[in-house]
Design an enzyme around this catalytic site. Structure first.
Site, PDB file in Angstrom:
ATOM      1  N   PHE A 159       0.819  -1.215  -0.155  1.00 46.28           N
ATOM      2  CA  PHE A 159      -0.214   0.011  -0.065  1.00 46.28           C
ATOM      3  C   PHE A 159       0.734   1.524   0.040  1.00 46.28           C
ATOM      4  CE2 PHE A 159      -2.815  -2.589   3.038  1.00 46.28           C
ATOM      5  CZ  PHE A 159      -3.164  -3.488   1.798  1.00 46.28           C
ATOM      6  N   PRO A 243       1.023  13.983  13.173  1.00 38.53           N
ATOM      7  CA  PRO A 243       0.222  14.961  12.910  1.00 38.53           C
ATOM      8  C   PRO A 243      -0.106  15.981  11.883  1.00 38.53           C
ATOM      9  CG  PRO A 243       1.109  14.936  15.100  1.00 38.53           C
ATOM     10  CD  PRO A 243       1.910  14.132  14.549  1.00 38.53           C
ATOM     11  N   GLU A 245       1.035  14.775   8.775  1.00 41.73           N
ATOM     12  CA  GLU A 245       0.245  13.902   7.970  1.00 41.73           C
ATOM     13  C   GLU A 245      -0.854  13.883   7.822  1.00 41.73           C
ATOM     14  OE1 GLU A 245       0.413   9.137   6.405  1.00 41.73           O
ATOM     15  OE2 GLU A 245       1.594   9.721   8.018  1.00 41.73           O
ATOM     16  N   GLN A 339     -26.246  10.443  -3.835  1.00 39.90           N
ATOM     17  CA  GLN A 339     -27.691  10.134  -3.585  1.00 39.90           C
ATOM     18  C   GLN A 339     -28.654  11.322  -4.316  1.00 39.90           C
ATOM     19  OE1 GLN A 339     -28.909   7.529  -2.515  1.00 39.90           O
ATOM     20  NE2 GLN A 339     -31.071   7.815  -2.587  1.00 39.90           N
ATOM     21  N   LEU A 340     -28.317  12.638  -3.983  1.00 39.96           N
ATOM     22  CA  LEU A 340     -29.199  13.636  -4.491  1.00 39.96           C
ATOM     23  C   LEU A 340     -28.856  13.744  -5.921  1.00 39.96           C
ATOM     24  CD1 LEU A 340     -28.209  16.515  -1.680  1.00 39.96           C
ATOM     25  CD2 LEU A 340     -30.637  15.242  -2.351  1.00 39.96           C
ATOM     26  N   GLY A 343     -29.370   8.610 -10.446  1.00 45.35           N
ATOM     27  CA  GLY A 343     -28.834   7.637 -10.966  1.00 45.35           C
ATOM     28  C   GLY A 343     -27.494   8.427 -12.011  1.00 45.35           C
TER      29      GLY A 343
END
Length: 382
Positions: A159, A243, A245, A339-340, A343
């Site tokens: 990562f 802090p 970061e 959501q607002l 689709g």
């Protein structure tokens, strides 16, 4: 709410960043997302524009401005343009790695690495996380055994932001495995050292243009001259720099929340349903009102924290509070905004789709929400 954090020089810097984004980022970002990697040329262009190493003294090729407000402007403009991957990659370089080199580097190390850091010739990374050690840094298993004038480094990291492009990597390793956290050191590994290999470029749910990779170290002989700071004091250095970061991550979180909100307000004005603007429905108005309030409140706390960092008074606990609250806000805001949009919000042609995907990792990297709450809870005496 009017923001009073910035002065005229910061505003001029913002104008330059916006022009850079318009000229070099907007037209290319979809391709970088598809390829999972930004062009290396962008780092050189950023260096030429003065967007790398703003805090680095001018004698090493930097901007000589240790004012975190410049870092804030850069990260905000990338985030608000929908380029969160750049906020992460460039933010790691400027906000996370730079303090280690500036505060711990010897004069020889600074002269060797900082000019390239500022020009974009050297892209940087920091390798903390391992397959079996994420939030628990004391559990790292990568080892560095002293052998004459070198350390022999063995281990695997995962990562790692900027893992593919990185030319120098600060590696967290155990130099005294029997001492736990007191046996951790920081070694700078350089591209081309025998035994240093890139693993997979990792496929992710979001932040697609940010190169994230596995790094493999097999009997890498790292010169003792590449030890950063003192041997076995690495854990203390990591705790000291976390802090900043976390503050950097919070800047991305609030800027993205504001951008998502702005896009959504415009969409709610333009989109009609049942003969009226969708923003005029009570549910939409209430959701927008909630987001407007929460973002303003987060911005005030963030701006105060930036000023505290500048004068050296930002505490790890306050940074933890800021990090968990703003990233959870970012996750919640982008979800509500999608959501607002209905689709259409799920379609990649709308920026909210990418922002929603990119938001999810921010409650995890840099310390999970749960770890942030643990830090705060312990400070309360529990």
């Amino acid at each position: 709410m009017e923001r009073t954090l910035f002065e005229s020089d910061h505003n001029a810097f913002r104008d330059a960043v916006r022009q850079f984004v318009k000229r070099h980022v907007v037209s290319e970002y979809d391709r970088w997302e598809a390829e999972g990697l930004v062009d290396r040329k962008l780092w050189h262009l950023a260096g030429e524009s003065g967007f790398l190493g703003m805090a680095v003294p001018t004698e090493y090729g930097g901007g000589g401005e240790p004012d975190f407000r410049y870092n804030t402007v850069l990260v905000e403009e990338f985030a608000r343009s929908g380029a969160a991957s750049l906020s992460s990659g460039f933010g790691l370089h400027n906000d996370v790695v730079a303090p280690y080199l500036l505060e711990l580097g010897t004069e020889e190390q600074k002269r060797r690495w900082l000019p390239g850091f500022c020009s974009g010739e050297l892209v940087t990374a920091i390798a903390m996380t391992e397959p079996g050690a994420g939030s628990d840094l004391k559990a790292v298993r990568t080892t560095a055994v002293r052998d004459g004038d070198s350390y022999v480094l063995n281990g695997n990291k995962t990562f790692i932001t900027n893992g593919i492009h990185s030319d120098i990597v600060i590696v967290v390793a155990k130099t005294d495995p029997s001492a736990g956290a007191r046996g951790i050191s920081l070694l700078v590994v350089e591209r081309g050292m025998p035994g240093f290999e890139r693993g997979r470029k990792l496929a992710k749910a979001g932040m697609h243009a940010q190169d994230t990779a596995e790094l493999v170290f097999t009997d890498v002989r790292v010169p003792a001259a590449n030890l950063l700071g003192e041997e076995n004091r690495g854990f203390a250095y990591l705790m000291n720099n976390l802090p900043q970061e976390r503050l950097s991550i919070a800047v991305v979180a609030v800027a993205t929340s504001q951008a998502a909100f702005d896009w959504t307000v415009q969409y709610c004005r333009d989109r009609k349903a049942f003969g009226q603007q969708i923003g005029s429905f009570q549910n939409s108005r209430f959701k927008l009102a909630e987001m407007a309030t929460e973002i303003d409140m987060a911005q005030v706390y963030l701006d105060r924290a930036i000023l505290e960092l500048n004068v050296g008074t930002l505490t790890p606990v306050d940074a933890a509070k800021l990090k968990w609250w703003t990233t959870e806000l970012m996750k919640r805001t982008t979800d509500t905004c999608l959501q607002l949009h209905g689709g259409y919000g799920y379609m990649d042609e709308y920026p909210i789709s990418r922002a929603w995907r990119d938001a999810r990792i921010h409650t995890i990297f840099g310390g999970t929400t749960e770890i942030m709450k643990e830090i705060i809870g312990r400070d309360l005496g529990f």
